[in-house]
Write an enzyme that holds these catalytic residues in place. Structure first.
Site, short mmCIF file in Angstrom:
data_model
loop_
_atom_site.label_atom_id
_atom_site.label_comp_id
_atom_site.label_asym_id
_atom_site.label_seq_id
_atom_site.Cartn_x
_atom_site.Cartn_y
_atom_site.Cartn_z
CG ASP A 286 -2.18 1.22 1.16
OD1 ASP A 286 -2.11 2.37 0.78
OD2 ASP A 286 -3.13 0.38 1.19
CG ASN B 97 -8.32 -3.57 -3.00
OD1 ASN B 97 -9.41 -3.56 -2.35
ND2 ASN B 97 -7.04 -2.99 -1.94
CE1 TYR C 191 -12.00 3.29 -8.92
CE2 TYR C 191 -14.42 3.23 -9.49
CZ TYR C 191 -13.27 2.89 -9.03
OH TYR C 191 -13.71 2.33 -8.30
CB VAL D 292 -17.30 -0.74 -0.28
CG1 VAL D 292 -17.29 -1.41 1.68
CG2 VAL D 292 -17.94 -1.69 -1.39
CB THR E 18 -14.07 2.85 2.81
OG1 THR E 18 -14.38 4.11 1.57
CG2 THR E 18 -13.85 1.20 1.93
#
Length: 263
Positions: A51, A105, A170, A203, A205
């Protein structure tokens, strides 16, 4: 909410086939990636992740170690640097062994307009959201062939499928995820390497809640989802676990949508 439903949501399936297997996760330091790393660690897998956010990644590794789940291998890595990405995978494999699973991911859904896009910005978005997945697959495939099989999960998005107007780059990159999955499943399948797409909805997050979950956004979810509950990172991780496990041994070249019925 009934007691039985509440208990069901607090429990998790166990997959004995994941015990001890080596798993590599890109973008594993926060959000959906963090939930995926935690879920694999809870299954007894040997987890490595990368990450760009070093502080969050270090905190996750320390937390898992404190919980007795083992300290995952991790490295701060900018996936737009393909050499660094593939070096991280190679270095992690030296410590953990060949990877049985790869979870692609990593992504960035920064908002932008068509008029604002420059060639440099476009190239950067593709490098994060599309190119990294292909070259991560290239790096893990030889090890999976040595193991006699493996599982790759590519994270998609319903964003382009519901025609969101907020991030054309995106949308372009995430629409290509199914192409990557289906374009590699046949050749890799001969070595019993399975490739699937998991497509999340909206989602909740911490990043999404901080930046974009407004009252208007909440109303949009209520209008479009069939289910009234909000998607959590753990809901995506649960599908990823299944697809990596031996329970999904005949699932490949498919898209699995986890969106509460939005799409």
């Amino acid at each position: 909410m009934s007691k039985s439903i509440s208990q069901a949501r607090s429990s998790s399936a166990r997959y004995p086939s994941l015990q001890g297997r080596a798993v590599f996760v890109t973008g594993g330091g926060s959000g959906i990636g963090e939930a995926i790393v935690e879920a694999f660690a809870a299954q007894g897998a040997r987890v490595a992740f990368i990450d760009i956010a070093a502080e969050a990644s270090a905190a996750l590794a320390a937390r898992l170690e404190a919980q007795g789940r083992g300290r995952p291998w991790w490295r701060a890595c900018d996936v737009t640097d393909v050499a660094a990405l593939q070096a991280a995978i190679a270095d992690a494999a030296k410590e953990l062994g060949d990877f049985h699973a790869l979870v692609n991911n990593v992504a960035s859904d920064d908002r932008h307009t068509l008029a604002s896009i420059t060639p440099a910005y476009y190239d950067e978005r593709i490098a994060i959201n599309q190119r990294a997945a292909l070259f991560a697959m290239q790096a893990v495939a030889p090890g999976m062939q040595r193991l006699g099989g493996g599982a790759i999960v590519n994270l998609g998005s319903i964003g382009w499928q519901i025609k969101s107007a907020e991030y054309p780059c995106y949308a372009v990159s995430k629409s290509a995820v199914n192409g990557l999955t289906r374009g590699t499943a046949a050749s890799l399948g001969r070595d019993r390497i399975r490739v699937n797409t998991v497509t999340p909805g909206w989602v909740m997050t911490e990043r999404q809640k901080r930046l974009w979950v407004t009252p208007e956004g909440e109303a949009e979810i209520d209008r479009n989802q069939c289910l009234p509950d909000r998607l959590q990172p753990q809901d995506i991780a649960a599908m990823v676990l299944f697809l990596v496990s031996d329970d999904a041994k005949m699932c490949t070249a498919q898209e699995f949508v986890v969106d509460g019925g939005w799409r």
